[in-house]
Design an enzyme around this catalytic site. Structure first.
Site, PDB file in Angstrom:
ATOM      1  CE  LYS A   1      -2.069   4.583   4.099  1.00 44.69           C
ATOM      2  NZ  LYS A   1      -3.297   4.087   4.718  1.00 44.69           N
TER       3      LYS A   1
ATOM      4  CE  LYS B   1      -3.466  -3.689   9.177  1.00 44.60           C
ATOM      5  NZ  LYS B   1      -4.166  -2.408   9.370  1.00 44.60           N
TER       6      LYS B   1
ATOM      7  CE  LYS C   1      -2.127  -4.520   1.717  1.00 42.63           C
ATOM      8  NZ  LYS C   1      -3.197  -4.165   2.458  1.00 42.63           N
TER       9      LYS C   1
END
Ligand code: TYM
Length: 335
Positions: free
Chosen positions: A198, A113, A195
């Site tokens: 969101k 991230k 994957k």
């Protein structure tokens, strides 16, 4: 027999998707009766990346309604919003002060991230400590999560053991991650090498969001990336990752074993039939969830009442635990 305690959480960052459902929520709901359960909408975790305040407020209630619609039963489980229970943020500070920085810098999710952001917030690095507290302040034995959260639960174990060793006490329960055999890592439909997530779910065709209309679900499945072959079978060949992902979704939704899943598609004329077959079972699974969600969102006063009750129950467990920690760490309790 003593029931095991379960804790799990989910971030209200919108775009709740089929991966969250199959990897986590559905498994929380399925085993509620056998356990003592705490399910938390982790709004403080969402603040680790910038949020629009009005949107976050909406998504927090909306996610609580989704959890209830997916079968979380407030009679069997404590369902609450993380920020309603002050012990989480307070206890996180205490855990910060016994957690080596290197442990956090090693987390793969932080590395991923932070690499994608220009300005990384301190909270993003600290996120797994807040999560460890979530789990540890309830003496949770089990943490049902998808594959991507396993490393964070392992860190919670390390933090629990370190605290116990430092203060020479059997104070924290060392929790176990519980990862489902099928559905622990649902991949993106547009790219089966990443994957389903969101943060990518705004891109049409990436995810199946739990609140998507049937047409949208059909669209995403029809567009799902497969391969140039025609063989419909489970496989760990990266070439066949798209087909494998579709079969995994079908398997997770229907509960059938590998052979039965492959038999269902034995007569298929090609991947088109596979995509239609998977889309249909997903649409039928989500239909009643969506209907219940709409009813719950029509009465947000009742929803807020349930969440206030959940927070009260959660506070009664976690605040005494954090108070005890404070005492063990040498803080003077107010007279
Ligand atoms: P979050 O909100 O990213 O995801 C919620 C749950 O969904 C699982 N999941 C998936 N499972 C299968 N396939 C996927 N593609 C997929 N994507 C997500 C996640 O593994 C997770 O179980 N840090 C956590 C929330 C949290 C928490 C906790 C969890 C905070 N405190 C304490 C357990 C215990 C998170 O961000 O999950």
């Amino acid at each position: 027999m003593n029931k095991k305690t379960v804790f799990s959480g989910i971030q209200p960052t919108g775009n709740i998707h089929l991966g969250n459902y199959l990897g986590a929520i559905r498994n929380w709901a399925a085993r509620q009766a056998e356990k003592v359960n705490y399910f938390c909408v982790v709004d403080l975790h969402s603040l680790t990346v910038p949020q629009d305040p009005a949107q976050l407020r909406f998504e927090t209630r909306s996610l609580a309604a989704v959890l209830l619609a997916c079968g979380i039963d407030p009679q069997a489980s404590t369902i609450f919003i993380q920020s309603h229970v002050a012990a989480h943020a307070e206890g996180c500070w205490l855990l910060n002060c016994i957690t080596p920085l290197g442990w956090l810098q090693r987390m793969t999710q932080f590395k991923d991230k932070s690499a994608r952001q220009e300005s990384v917030l301190t909270g993003l690095l600290d996120y797994p400590v807040l999560m460890a507290g979530d789990i540890l302040f309830y003496d949770a034995d089990e943490v049902p999560v998808g594959e991507d959260q396993k490393q964070h639960v392992e860190l919670a174990r390390d933090i629990a053991q370190r605290f116990n060793a430092l203060y020479n006490a059997d104070f924290f329960v060392v929790p176990q991650p519980i990862i489902p055999k099928v559905g622990a890592r649902i991949m993106g439909l547009d790219d089966p090498a990443v994957k389903m997530s969101k943060s990518l779910a705004d891109k049409r065709g990436h995810a199946i969001r739990l609140l998507d209309e049937p047409d949208e679900i059909m669209y995403a499945f029809k567009r799902a990336v497969t391969d140039s072959g025609r063989e419909i079978r489970f496989s760990d060949d990266p070439e066949k990752a798209g087909v494998n992902n579709l079969l995994t979704i079908y398997q997770a939704v229907t509960g059938k074993d590998n052979a039965a899943v492959e038999a269902d598609f034995a007569g298929a004329r090609g991947y088109g039939d596979l995509k239609m077959g998977v889309a249909e079972v997903v649409i039928e699974t989500l239909r009643p969830i969506q209907a219940r969600y709409k009813a719950l969102m029509d009465d947000t006063a009742e929803l807020d009442r349930l969440l206030a009750y959940g927070a009260e129950q959660a506070r009664a467990v976690s605040q005494p635990k954090v108070d005890e920690m404070k005492g063990m760490m040498g803080l003077v309790m107010p007279g």
